[in-house]
Enzyme design. Structure first.
Site, PDB file in Angstrom:
ATOM      1  N   GLU A  90       0.832  -1.214   0.000  1.00 12.98           N
ATOM      2  CA  GLU A  90       0.000   0.000   0.000  1.00 12.98           C
ATOM      3  C   GLU A  90       0.865   1.262   0.000  1.00 12.98           C
ATOM      4  O   GLU A  90       0.694   2.168   0.810  1.00 12.98           O
ATOM      5  CB  GLU A  90      -0.960  -0.011   1.185  1.00 12.98           C
TER       6      GLU A  90
ATOM      7  N   GLU B  50      -5.736  -8.107  -0.029  1.00 14.04           N
ATOM      8  CA  GLU B  50      -6.470  -7.931   1.225  1.00 14.04           C
ATOM      9  C   GLU B  50      -7.953  -7.752   0.925  1.00 14.04           C
ATOM     10  O   GLU B  50      -8.339  -6.876   0.158  1.00 14.04           O
ATOM     11  CB  GLU B  50      -5.959  -6.711   1.999  1.00 14.04           C
TER      12      GLU B  50
END
Length: 491
Positions: free
Chosen positions: A202, A389
């Site tokens: 991320e 995720e």
């Protein structure tokens, strides 16, 4: 066509949120080892460290948003504070048991991170910590024993404190060289065990400051940090291919699925601009090998002047990634109007969608948004996607017989897998799916382990009390059936 024969099914955790063993095996502290348990409702965590004046820093929902240490500041513990990441779910001591449970579910892949602080506790000058190297070799060997093909991330919000205190963090270009040495050790030591890598998890969270009041100086810091990480990633990609031509290296981006709240063209433009700024700025650079056309506009808006070396442009061009990993939990709305209802969720801010339900933490549940988002980003980049995720945080109850009935989690996973299946059938190239937190772990936003994501229950509470025994939830058996059928049986 549905999911391919070699489709990767598994789960994702991180060293910072699951591993524990924070001061064992030669590991040095990382930033989140000094983050306390916050409120159950929002980003109530604090980064707590000692200085002579007892200064406390605050956390706004993502590890990457930690403030820098003050000059000559030192981290230390307060006796009356529980630091949840220090023990987490104790994967460090339970990894063989946990991997056996993953194999029982039928996993074909597993995503986790290598803690930089286990490999280089005190930077390159401090030398390699062989105990740390061997720990991960044992983990990856155990995975291979069960024919689990791992996807390994090098960096996920767990920067060693040493780097903050020595170099001031990622604003210092020295960090690029430090990261490359770390990557070199990982690529070399695990050459025969791992061939799928991601550099930064991320990476785009460094841009989330744009959602908060900030100064041009703060913007300068964040953009420079991100630039240095993008260059470090590109150099690591090249190194991975040099060490093992069979390596595949991807990026990992926090998914930002948003809709305009109204049909006002101003809202529509604002929504697209948000997608450009928060998602595409990093992803375009890592996949296309250059900053996007709108980067100049963004720098001018923020008053940013990046320190860029000519070699950086060459490295970005030559170090492009081969697949796009991303997280997806929810969607939100964007509006320039003043009548929207602020939404909660993950590390993003936005407005509630009146057509969606939400979890007890206020995260709006939108499986169709996953399908939409997959099409949206695959059309833009045309490289394989990997969902890293996706999951639901909830309070789980253990019944007297030890069973855990988490139908709400099954419903969430079922609807999202069905949506991604439809996207694949419509032409999206998806290489795999790893749920977030197959094992209960520490929530990034609240610091809780009682906000559970796993299909494997960990008997521990938010004070670190419990046996740490592992229990199978109903979702464990459901996901096992899903994997056995390669996503066909979702009942």
């Amino acid at each position: 066509m549905s999911f391919s024969k070699g489709f990767l099914w598994g789960t994702s955790i991180s060293a910072a949120q699951a591993e524990g063993g924070w001061d064992e095996g030669g590991k040095s502290p990382v930033q989140v080892d000094y983050a306390n348990v916050g409120s159950a409702s929002s980003s109530g965590r604090q980064l707590i460290y000692k200085k002579e004046d007892g200064l406390k820093g605050t956390l706004t929902g993502a590890y990457a948003m930690f403030p820098h240490l003050p000059d000559n500041g030192q981290y230390a513990s307060f006796d009356d504070v529980y630091y949840s990441n220090r023990k987490a779910s104790d994967f460090y001591h339970h990894y063989k048991e946990d991997i056996a449970l993953m194999a029982e579910m039928g996993f074909t892949t597993f995503n986790t991170t290598i803690s930089w602080a286990r490999i280089f506790p005190n930077g390159v000058k401090g030398g390699i910590n062989q105990d740390g190297v061997e720990f991960y070799r044992d983990v990856f060997t155990e995975l291979r024993k069960y024919n689990i093909d791992p996807v390994i991330t090098l960096y996920k919000y767990d920067e060693p404190v040493y780097f903050e205190q020595t170099y001031g963090g990622w604003t210092n270009r020295t960090m690029i060289d430090e990261f490359l040495e770390f990557a070199k050790v990982c690529f070399s030591e695990y050459k025969d065990l791992v061939n799928k890598w991601m550099t930064f998890n991320e990476i785009n969270v460094l841009l989330l400051f744009k959602n908060l009041p900030h100064t041009s100086e703060e913007a300068q810091i964040r953009f420079q940090e991100l630039h240095n990480q993008l260059v470090a990633s590109a150099r690591a990609v090249q190194l991975a291919h040099q060490i093992n031509p069979q390596n595949k290296v991807g990026c990992m981006i926090a998914g930002t699925c948003t809709y305009p709240l109204t049909p006002d063209p101003v809202d529509v433009m604002d929504n697209y601009k948000y997608f450009q700024d928060i998602f595409c700025y990093s992803t375009d650079t890592m996949i296309r090998g250059r900053y996007p056309s709108f980067a100049k506009r963004l720098w001018e808006e923020e008053g940013v002047k990046l320190e860029i070396e000519e070699q950086d442009f060459i490295d970005l061009e030559n170090g492009t990634v081969e697949f796009l990993g991303f997280s997806y939990y929810m969607s939100q709305c964007r509006t320039t109007h003043t009548d929207g209802v602020a939404s909660q969720g993950n590390i993003f801010t936005g407005f509630e969608n009146p057509y969606l339900k939400k979890s007890e933490w206020g995260w709006q549940i939108d499986p169709l948004g996953l399908k939409y988002f997959m099409h949206y980003i695959y059309d833009r980049y045309s490289i394989p996607l990997l969902i890293i995720e996706n999951g639901l945080g909830a309070i789980d109850k253990v019944e007297e017989d030890g069973s855990i009935h988490d139908d709400y989690r099954i419903d969430y996973l079922r609807s999202h897998i069905q949506a991604m299946k439809e996207a694949v059938e419509e032409g999206v190239n998806l290489m795999g799916y790893t749920t977030w937190g197959g094992i209960d772990l520490v929530s990034a936003s609240t610091g809780q382990i009682e906000k559970r994501y796993g299909m494997i229950y960990v008997d521990a509470n938010d004070k670190g009390e419990g046996t740490y025994k592992r229990l199978r939830k109903d979702s464990f058996y459901w996901y096992k059936k899903c994997i056995q059928s390669n996503g066909e049986d979702l009942d």
